[in-house]
Design an enzyme around this catalytic site. Structure first.
Site, PDB file in Angstrom:
ATOM      1  N   LYS A  98      -0.657  -1.754   6.219  1.00  0.00           N
ATOM      2  CA  LYS A  98      -1.149  -0.423   6.608  1.00  0.00           C
ATOM      3  C   LYS A  98      -1.484   0.298   5.313  1.00  0.00           C
ATOM      4  CE  LYS A  98      -0.720   3.518   7.117  1.00  0.00           C
ATOM      5  NZ  LYS A  98      -1.598   4.540   6.493  1.00  0.00           N
ATOM      6  N   GLU A 130       9.667   1.892  -2.934  1.00  0.00           N
ATOM      7  CA  GLU A 130       9.281   2.350  -4.270  1.00  0.00           C
ATOM      8  C   GLU A 130       8.777   3.768  -4.117  1.00  0.00           C
ATOM      9  OE1 GLU A 130       7.471   3.673  -6.887  1.00  0.00           O
ATOM     10  OE2 GLU A 130       5.976   2.062  -7.011  1.00  0.00           O
ATOM     11  N   CYS A 158       3.457   6.639  -9.852  1.00  0.00           N
ATOM     12  CA  CYS A 158       4.904   6.703  -9.636  1.00  0.00           C
ATOM     13  C   CYS A 158       5.652   6.682 -10.956  1.00  0.00           C
ATOM     14  CB  CYS A 158       5.340   5.550  -8.742  1.00  0.00           C
ATOM     15  SG  CYS A 158       4.656   3.976  -9.253  1.00  0.00           S
ATOM     16  N   GLU A 160       9.157  15.739  -8.738  1.00  0.00           N
ATOM     17  CA  GLU A 160       7.953  14.970  -9.048  1.00  0.00           C
ATOM     18  C   GLU A 160       6.728  15.813  -8.709  1.00  0.00           C
ATOM     19  OE1 GLU A 160       6.846  11.473  -6.602  1.00  0.00           O
ATOM     20  OE2 GLU A 160       6.585  10.440  -8.511  1.00  0.00           O
TER      21      GLU A 160
HETATM   22  P1  NAI Z   1       3.203   9.332   1.962  1.00  0.00           P
HETATM   23  O1  NAI Z   1       4.546   8.815   1.662  1.00  0.00           O
HETATM   24  O2  NAI Z   1       3.023  10.176   3.177  1.00  0.00           O
HETATM   25  O3  NAI Z   1       2.158   8.109   2.102  1.00  0.00           O
HETATM   26  C1  NAI Z   1       2.388   6.784   1.668  1.00  0.00           C
HETATM   27  C2  NAI Z   1       2.036   5.818   2.779  1.00  0.00           C
HETATM   28  O4  NAI Z   1       2.912   6.021   3.880  1.00  0.00           O
HETATM   29  C3  NAI Z   1       0.612   5.994   3.349  1.00  0.00           C
HETATM   30  O5  NAI Z   1       0.075   4.730   3.697  1.00  0.00           O
HETATM   31  C4  NAI Z   1       0.863   6.800   4.605  1.00  0.00           C
HETATM   32  O6  NAI Z   1      -0.131   6.622   5.576  1.00  0.00           O
HETATM   33  C5  NAI Z   1       2.168   6.204   5.074  1.00  0.00           C
HETATM   34  N1  NAI Z   1       2.919   7.065   5.990  1.00  0.00           N
HETATM   35  C6  NAI Z   1       2.872   8.409   6.112  1.00  0.00           C
HETATM   36  N2  NAI Z   1       3.692   8.838   7.096  1.00  0.00           N
HETATM   37  C7  NAI Z   1       4.279   7.730   7.597  1.00  0.00           C
HETATM   38  C8  NAI Z   1       5.246   7.510   8.625  1.00  0.00           C
HETATM   39  N3  NAI Z   1       5.760   8.527   9.337  1.00  0.00           N
HETATM   40  N4  NAI Z   1       5.656   6.252   8.855  1.00  0.00           N
HETATM   41  C9  NAI Z   1       5.168   5.213   8.145  1.00  0.00           C
HETATM   42  N5  NAI Z   1       4.247   5.354   7.184  1.00  0.00           N
HETATM   43  C10 NAI Z   1       3.809   6.601   6.910  1.00  0.00           C
HETATM   44  O7  NAI Z   1       2.664  10.094   0.688  1.00  0.00           O
HETATM   45  P2  NAI Z   1       1.526  11.226   0.622  1.00  0.00           P
HETATM   46  O8  NAI Z   1       1.705  12.182   1.745  1.00  0.00           O
HETATM   47  O9  NAI Z   1       0.234  10.558   0.526  1.00  0.00           O
HETATM   48  O10 NAI Z   1       1.875  11.927  -0.767  1.00  0.00           O
HETATM   49  C11 NAI Z   1       2.940  12.892  -0.828  1.00  0.00           C
HETATM   50  C12 NAI Z   1       3.743  12.736  -2.093  1.00  0.00           C
HETATM   51  O11 NAI Z   1       4.363  11.457  -2.113  1.00  0.00           O
HETATM   52  C13 NAI Z   1       2.952  12.774  -3.378  1.00  0.00           C
HETATM   53  O12 NAI Z   1       2.724  14.079  -3.808  1.00  0.00           O
HETATM   54  C14 NAI Z   1       3.860  12.008  -4.311  1.00  0.00           C
HETATM   55  O13 NAI Z   1       4.851  12.849  -4.829  1.00  0.00           O
HETATM   56  C15 NAI Z   1       4.493  10.964  -3.438  1.00  0.00           C
HETATM   57  N6  NAI Z   1       3.816   9.662  -3.550  1.00  0.00           N
HETATM   58  C16 NAI Z   1       4.378   8.681  -4.315  1.00  0.00           C
HETATM   59  C17 NAI Z   1       3.725   7.474  -4.497  1.00  0.00           C
HETATM   60  C18 NAI Z   1       4.287   6.391  -5.352  1.00  0.00           C
HETATM   61  O14 NAI Z   1       3.528   5.621  -5.939  1.00  0.00           O
HETATM   62  N7  NAI Z   1       5.593   6.233  -5.414  1.00  0.00           N
HETATM   63  C19 NAI Z   1       2.410   7.222  -3.917  1.00  0.00           C
HETATM   64  C20 NAI Z   1       1.926   8.287  -3.070  1.00  0.00           C
HETATM   65  C21 NAI Z   1       2.618   9.462  -2.926  1.00  0.00           C
END
Ligand code: NAI
Ligand code: MG
Length: 490
Positions: A184, A259, A293, A392
């Site tokens: 996904k 992660e 990250c 972060e």
């Molecule tokens: P997110 O955690 O919502 O998105 C990451 C993935 O999870 C995407 O594929 C999203 O579609 C999926 N996702 C979202 N809600 C879900 C659910 N309920 N169940 C299963 N999968 C789900 O992150 P978002 O909203 O894009 O970014 C928010 C913050 O997260 C950023 O500001 C940053 O701080 C952090 N982040 C950290 C990352 C990393 O590399 N560790 C990458 C992206 C965001």
């Protein structure tokens, strides 16, 4: 190779779901607009998959495990991945252009990402048949041996910051071990993963071994995390959603790797080589516009060096420029307006709280007004309890802080909920190693810093940064279970 994977046009990326090596319309027929972060323009669309699509994808993966994919030798699996690496390299320019447009990152960073994606496929292709079990001395009359067996069906939820690399890192390792995957990708940037599915098909991956359902996180993502047919989950993204994924995994009694980002420190001792350190420090907070990250978000400077470092940042940081991907400057725009709001809020709070702004970079005057632009900033000294020191940001905002001595440096580096990466800069080798070994992180650099780098290097968090390891050989063990066989022969 078919012509499809050579076609650079984003419109050629399917708006379907990829199941059993075919694109099909999603169950609901719904789609999501794909927006270019540099302009705000909608330039194509992707499927908005839902729980029905996830169920079909999981069923396809299960069939593949029980049919030809499950029967292949490790060497055969490895050869498919190696062929996929070659195709990625042949399509390098087109994939890089697509990645740059979809994420907004500078073209040369997108090119480096595509090269890294090919390297993941090459590395895990070569590694597939090199994970060997053990024999274990046991009781008299017994012979004991272990082997690594795939879990079965693995679910992968990846974010938008490095779509191609994340695909390579998590999918290549899981396929190498013989799992069948359901991916996904993130709604904000996922065009290269969709193309990479086609490339794996072209490389000879049997139907169902890799399935991909783009769509919203709370729909396709949540359905994948909760599906009882998934045997293991790999998630990269926010701590909040990571926790929800872990709860879903627990309810199905399966494992997961998480992660979840960081607030990674770079420690500059007074004997650090600043000419080497400072370019790396600036790159580690501007790479991918800080949306990494492992961004080097906290710069911890020994008190005696603080004035010099502040002065040098004041001189050098303003040259950092945000510009269009094609202009290929230091950084691009942020991924979406929500992320821009988030970063602006952190800066507004720092300004309101009187945190000194050391320096600000610039936005190229030629950029499109609809893009999510922000100039990089360095603040400091940032008090230890300020949000800029603890949370972060996920944007190009560097927090400069000071420490007194070695013990204080270690305490400050560890004074965070996160524990992903750290950097230690000192010409005193013993001190650098002594300090590096006391920082609670999954990866630590001495006189270097590699935000995200290193296919061969095990990578992952401690504390709120998550658990489990991807990259390197460690990832192969994550995607497999040890089976111990005890044979009695007396
Ligand atoms: P997110 O955690 O919502 O998105 C990451 C993935 O999870 C995407 O594929 C999203 O579609 C999926 N996702 C979202 N809600 C879900 C659910 N309920 N169940 C299963 N999968 C789900 O992150 P978002 O909203 O894009 O970014 C928010 C913050 O997260 C950023 O500001 C940053 O701080 C952090 N982040 C950290 C990352 C990393 O590399 N560790 C990458 C992206 C965001
Ligand atoms: Mg989200």
């Amino acid at each position: 190779m078919n012509l499809q994977s050579q076609n650079p046009s984003p419109a050629a990326v399917s708006d379907g779901v990829f199941i059993d090596n075919e694109w099909r319309a999603s169950a609901s027929g719904a789609t999501l607009d794909v927006v270019a972060p540099a302009t705000g323009e909608v330039f194509t669309r992707i499927a908005a998959g839902n729980a029905d699509d996830i169920a079909a994808a999981v069923a396809a993966a299960r069939r593949a495990r029980e049919a030809d994919w499950g029967q292949m030798t490790a060497t055969q699996r490895g050869r498919i991945l190696t062929r996929a690496a070659e195709i990625v390299n042949r399509c390098h320019d087109q994939l890089a252009a697509l990645e740059a447009r979809d994420t907004g990152k500078p073209l040369s960073q997108a090119q480096a990402d595509i090269a890294a994606t090919a390297r993941y496929l090459e590395f895990y292709g070569g590694a597939a048949d090199k994970l060997h079990g053990d024999t274990i001395p046991f009781l008299p009359g017994h012979f004991v041996t272990t082997e690594y067996v795939p879990f079965g069906v693995t679910g992968h939820i990846i974010p938008w910051n490095y779509p191609a690399q994340m695909f390579g890192r998590t999918i290549a390792a899981s396929l190498a071990m013989g799992n069948a995957c359901v991916l996904k990708p993130a709604e904000d940037a996922c065009l290269t993963p969709l193309r990479l599915c086609e490339i794996l098909r072209e490389a000879g991956l049997p139907a169902g071994a890799l399935n991909c359902v783009p769509g919203r996180g709370d729909q396709a993502g949540a359905a994948l995390a909760a599906h009882p047919g998934v045997d293991f989950l790999s998630f990269t993204g926010s701590p909040e959603i990571g926790a929800a994924v872990q709860v879903a995994a627990a309810q199905n009694h399966v494992g997961c790797t998480l992660e979840l980002g960081g607030k990674s420190p770079q420690i500059l001792f007074e004997d650090a080589d600043l000419d080497r350190a400072l370019p790396v420090v600036m790159k580690a907070i501007t790479q991918n516009a800080g949306q990494t990250c492992s961004a080097g978000a906290r710069l911890l400077v020994q008190e005696s060096l603080l004035a010099t470092v502040t002065q040098r940042l004041r001189a050098e940081f303003p040259g950092l420029t945000a510009a269009d991907p094609e202009s290929d400057r230091d950084l691009g725009p942020l991924i979406n307006p929500r992320q821009l709001d988030r970063v602006r809020r952190f800066c507004a709070q720092a300004d309101a709280d009187g945190i000194p702004l050391i320096a600000e970079g610039r936005i190229d005057p030629g950029v499109a007004t609809g893009g999510n632009w922000i100039a990089p900033r360095a603040y400091g000294p940032v008090p230890r309890d300020h949000p800029l020191a603890r949370q972060e940001v996920f944007g190009p905002v560097l927090s400069v802080m000071s420490f007194a001595d070695e013990a204080d440096a270690i305490a400050l580096a560890n004074d965070t909920e996160y524990g992903l990466v750290a950097g230690v800069w000192s010409r005193d080798g013993s001190r650098a190693i002594r300090v590096a070994r006391q920082i609670l992180v999954g990866q630590v650099f001495v006189n270097a810093y590699g935000a995200g780098g290193g296919i061969e290097l095990p990578f992952g968090g401690m504390k709120k940064s998550g658990h489990g390891r991807e990259k390197g050989f460690d990832a192969l063990y994550e995607f497999a279970a040890t089976r111990t066989m005890v044979i009695r022969h007396d």
